[in-house]
Write an enzyme that holds these catalytic residues in place. Structure first.
Site, mmCIF file in Angstrom:
data_model
loop_
_atom_site.group_PDB
_atom_site.id
_atom_site.type_symbol
_atom_site.label_atom_id
_atom_site.label_comp_id
_atom_site.label_asym_id
_atom_site.label_seq_id
_atom_site.Cartn_x
_atom_site.Cartn_y
_atom_site.Cartn_z
ATOM 1 N N HIS A 35 9.723 18.906 17.619
ATOM 2 C CA HIS A 35 8.402 19.415 17.418
ATOM 3 C C HIS A 35 7.766 20.432 17.809
ATOM 4 C CE1 HIS A 35 4.030 18.776 17.044
ATOM 5 N NE2 HIS A 35 3.608 18.401 18.453
ATOM 6 N N HIS A 87 1.198 7.969 18.627
ATOM 7 C CA HIS A 87 2.600 8.427 18.126
ATOM 8 C C HIS A 87 3.596 9.206 18.975
ATOM 9 C CE1 HIS A 87 -0.094 12.149 18.291
ATOM 10 N NE2 HIS A 87 1.052 12.662 18.761
ATOM 11 N N ASP A 95 6.315 12.367 19.889
ATOM 12 C CA ASP A 95 6.707 13.621 19.995
ATOM 13 C C ASP A 95 8.075 13.757 20.308
ATOM 14 O OD1 ASP A 95 4.045 14.025 19.352
ATOM 15 O OD2 ASP A 95 3.611 15.118 21.304
ATOM 16 N N HIS A 104 2.148 13.228 13.472
ATOM 17 C CA HIS A 104 1.377 13.189 14.731
ATOM 18 C C HIS A 104 0.122 12.413 14.558
ATOM 19 C CE1 HIS A 104 4.775 15.152 16.465
ATOM 20 N NE2 HIS A 104 4.908 15.867 15.230
ATOM 21 N N ASN A 153 0.729 -1.218 -0.004
ATOM 22 C CA ASN A 153 -0.277 0.151 0.011
ATOM 23 C C ASN A 153 0.632 1.159 0.031
ATOM 24 O OD1 ASN A 153 -2.470 -1.342 0.261
ATOM 25 N ND2 ASN A 153 -2.296 -1.725 2.566
#
Length: 260
Positions: free
Chosen positions: A80, A74, A76, A70, A63
């Site tokens: 960020h 997820h 950080d 984010h 795919n």
């Protein structure tokens, strides 16, 4: 293989240790945080076939994935946030990998959050937890159990009203205590982001992001199954994709717990 690693493998095989998956499924129905105008928003998840045992690839399936860094469960990175943008080794590809693994301290505030979706963890809550379980060690992942992940559907999960989102998180004082005094690796939450829903009005705004990332700490969002972890004693493995100059990444977060 060393005796230590051999013992780990044996304990996983015989069930003395168990893996708990703290990760939400990632797909088109994954809720995504929304920002008010004029700010740009992250897209939702899209998955498009390249081939699936058809004329474009008769023996294989794969795919094309599209989503913001984010999204879903997820990571950080310090880079960020503006407070962490100039720190060294502040992106997904440059953070030392040993920082992704650490002991977990799980602070259960699910009862308080059931009564108040805007609940904020304070230093008093942290110190009360420490009286029962011991001081939070340097290098720990501090995971805030709210049972928010039990909410069904994007509307309930994001919980947005006319005055913005309402979800639990950390007071600025709690974030400072954890990042600066306890020197943790980072925090993990069950909500869509590591700040409380109303944190845009805090001082500083979005204080958990500002304080944690300014101190070089990490964040994990949209976790689940925190109700399967002990208050302490688990080990968390949270390794993001090695995205060049990445500010964050979807990831598979795993915890190792003892069944004894």
């Amino acid at each position: 293989m060393s005796d230590l690693l051999s013992d780990l493998v044996s304990a996983l095989r015989d069930g003395s240790l168990r893996i708990v998956d703290l990760t939400q499924p990632l797909g088109p129905d994954t809720p995504v945080i929304g920002l008010p105008p004029p700010y740009a928003n992250s897209p939702g998840v899209s998955i498009e076939n390249i081939s699936r045992f058809d004329d474009d690839g008769p023996a294989w399936y794969w795919n094309v994935l599209s989503f913001g860094e984010h999204t879903g469960t997820h990571f950080d990175a310090p880079g960020h946030w503006i407070t962490g943008r100039d720190l060294p080794r502040n992106t997904c590809d440059t953070i030392a990998p040993e920082r992704f693994v650490g002991p977990a301290c799980v602070i259960d505030v699910s009862t308080e959050v059931a009564a108040n979706p805007d609940f904020l963890l304070t230093p008093d809550h942290i110190e009360q937890w420490e009286k029962e379980h011991g001081r939070i060690p340097a290098g720990a992942w501090v995971l805030l159990r709210t049972d928010w992940s039990h909410r069904e559907g994007a509307d309930a999960f994001l919980n947005v009203s006319d005055d913005g989102p309402h979800s639990p998180g950390f007071s600025p004082q709690a974030s400072s205590l954890l990042a600066l005094d306890r020197n943790i690796t980072g925090v993990g939450v069950e909500t869509v982001g590591t700040d409380a829903g109303q944190a845009g009005g805090f001082d500083p705004p979005f204080s958990n992001h500002s304080i944690m990332h300014g101190a070089g700490k990490l964040g994990l969002a949209s976790l689940c199954n925190l109700d399967q972890l002990p208050a302490n004693g688990a080990v968390v493995i949270a390794a993001p994709l090695k995205i060049v100059d990445g500010s964050g990444s979807p990831l598979r977060v795993l915890a190792i717990i003892s069944t004894a």
